[in-house]
Design a protein around this motif. Structure first.
Motif, PDB file in Angstrom:
ATOM      1  N   LEU A  81       0.828  -1.204   0.000  1.00 13.34           N
ATOM      2  CA  LEU A  81       0.000   0.000   0.000  1.00 13.34           C
ATOM      3  C   LEU A  81       0.863   1.254   0.000  1.00 13.34           C
ATOM      4  CD1 LEU A  81      -1.810  -2.247   1.896  1.00 13.34           C
ATOM      5  CD2 LEU A  81      -3.401  -0.354   1.606  1.00 13.34           C
ATOM      6  N   VAL A  82       1.967   1.204   0.730  1.00  9.05           N
ATOM      7  CA  VAL A  82       2.853   2.369   0.807  1.00  9.05           C
ATOM      8  C   VAL A  82       3.442   2.682  -0.564  1.00  9.05           C
ATOM      9  CG1 VAL A  82       4.932   3.329   1.875  1.00  9.05           C
ATOM     10  CG2 VAL A  82       3.390   1.860   3.226  1.00  9.05           C
ATOM     11  N   ILE A  83       3.986   1.674  -1.225  1.00  3.76           N
ATOM     12  CA  ILE A  83       4.635   1.957  -2.508  1.00  3.76           C
ATOM     13  C   ILE A  83       3.605   2.308  -3.586  1.00  3.76           C
ATOM     14  CG2 ILE A  83       6.615   0.539  -1.878  1.00  3.76           C
ATOM     15  CD1 ILE A  83       5.672  -1.541  -3.966  1.00  3.76           C
ATOM     16  N   ALA A  84       2.391   1.755  -3.477  1.00  7.76           N
ATOM     17  CA  ALA A  84       1.345   2.139  -4.428  1.00  7.76           C
ATOM     18  C   ALA A  84       1.003   3.618  -4.268  1.00  7.76           C
ATOM     19  CB  ALA A  84       0.105   1.283  -4.220  1.00  7.76           C
ATOM     20  N   ARG A  89       1.793   9.157  -6.651  1.00  7.11           N
ATOM     21  CA  ARG A  89       2.213  10.547  -6.501  1.00  7.11           C
ATOM     22  C   ARG A  89       3.448  10.876  -7.326  1.00  7.11           C
ATOM     23  NH1 ARG A  89       3.404  12.418  -0.431  1.00  7.11           N
ATOM     24  NH2 ARG A  89       1.389  11.332  -0.194  1.00  7.11           N
ATOM     25  N   LEU A  90       4.397   9.946  -7.384  1.00  4.68           N
ATOM     26  CA  LEU A  90       5.706  10.229  -7.984  1.00  4.68           C
ATOM     27  C   LEU A  90       6.101   9.166  -9.001  1.00  4.68           C
ATOM     28  CD1 LEU A  90       7.659  11.257  -4.751  1.00  4.68           C
ATOM     29  CD2 LEU A  90       6.829  12.790  -6.535  1.00  4.68           C
ATOM     30  N   GLY A 160      -5.173   7.246  -9.772  1.00  5.11           N
ATOM     31  CA  GLY A 160      -5.236   6.425 -10.978  1.00  5.11           C
ATOM     32  C   GLY A 160      -4.524   7.036 -12.157  1.00  5.11           C
ATOM     33  N   ALA A 161      -3.597   7.955 -11.904  1.00  2.00           N
ATOM     34  CA  ALA A 161      -2.861   8.589 -13.002  1.00  2.00           C
ATOM     35  C   ALA A 161      -2.064   7.538 -13.775  1.00  2.00           C
ATOM     36  CB  ALA A 161      -1.911   9.653 -12.442  1.00  2.00           C
ATOM     37  N   PRO A 162      -2.156   7.502 -15.109  1.00  2.00           N
ATOM     38  CA  PRO A 162      -1.452   6.479 -15.891  1.00  2.00           C
ATOM     39  C   PRO A 162       0.059   6.659 -15.829  1.00  2.00           C
ATOM     40  CG  PRO A 162      -2.417   8.139 -17.336  1.00  2.00           C
ATOM     41  CD  PRO A 162      -2.925   8.438 -15.950  1.00  2.00           C
TER      42      PRO A 162
END
Length: 223
Positions: A81-84, A89-90, A160-162
């Motif tokens: 969840l953290v890395i998702a 974001r980045l 949900g940014a591609p």
């Protein structure tokens, strides 16, 4: 390549030490993360256990100040969840996203919602003392520390940014008893956006087969 490695529940960056040593021998850079609240000497603010957002912010800051490329962000178990959240974001700063027998969330999911009834019962029983921290389960390393309950409960917010250039790898520990990841693993096998690799040693892959994990990570640049 630089690897940033985030451990699962109750554990600190120390769990990746043998993996980091193997990767460094092959010329990679490695930064292991001890999530806030899991410091060896105990949490800085016992009355304010960190939540999922705090852990995402912590790792995002590490990624934001990293100039190295290519860059792989790896997370075990809860840290999926953290890395998702960091990738949402980045993601343009990352080349590889590696889930190590980990939860893979959609927007609104939490560790609580994605895990099994057995782990939910463990969270409840482990937090009975103060309602803030989940006691270390039996059988973990002596360096393990109580885990902040809010981080297990908080839902993730994903836009949900591609991220078309970001490759995603799922490292499965196989069919260990009580695994909440089996259905997920099979679904990802059929998803062309994912590479699925099995290291069938159980959940704690970094502890049980650090050389095997390092070998898979070392091969990411070739994929």
């Amino acid at each position: 390549m630089k690897f940033v490695m985030v451990p699962g529940g109750w554990q600190g960056g120390w769990v990746f030490d043998p993996v980091a040593e193997a990767l460094q021998r092959n010329g990679h850079q490695v930064e292991t993360v001890t999530p806030a609240g899991l410091e060896p000497d105990g949490p800085i603010e016992p009355e304010r256990p960190p939540n999922l957002d705090d852990h995402i912010d912590q790792v995002a800051e590490i990624i934001d100040r990293s100039d190295e490329t290519p860059l792989a962000l790896c997370g075990h178990s809860y840290a999926g969840l953290v890395i998702a959240g960091v990738a949402d974001r980045l993601g343009d700063r990352l080349d590889h996203l590696v889930f190590i027998d980990a939860y893979v969330p959609d927007d609104g999911d939490s560790c609580w919602s994605l895990t099994s009834d057995g782990f939910r019962e463990l969270f409840i029983a482990g937090s009975r003392t103060d309602g803030r921290w989940v006691a270390v389960p039996d059988g973990l390393d002596p360096r393990a520390r109580p885990h902040p309950l809010p981080s297990f409960l908080q839902s993730i917010r994903l836009t949900g940014a591609p991220r078309p250039a970001l490759t995603r790898t799922y490292l499965s520990g196989g069919a260990w008893p009580g695994s909440p990841f089996l259905t997920l693993t099979e679904r990802l096998r059929d998803d062309p956006a994912w590479q699925v690799v099995e290291i069938p040693v159980g959940h704690n892959i970094a502890r049980r087969d650090p050389q095997g994990l390092a070998a898979v990570l070392d091969g990411l640049e070739e994929n």
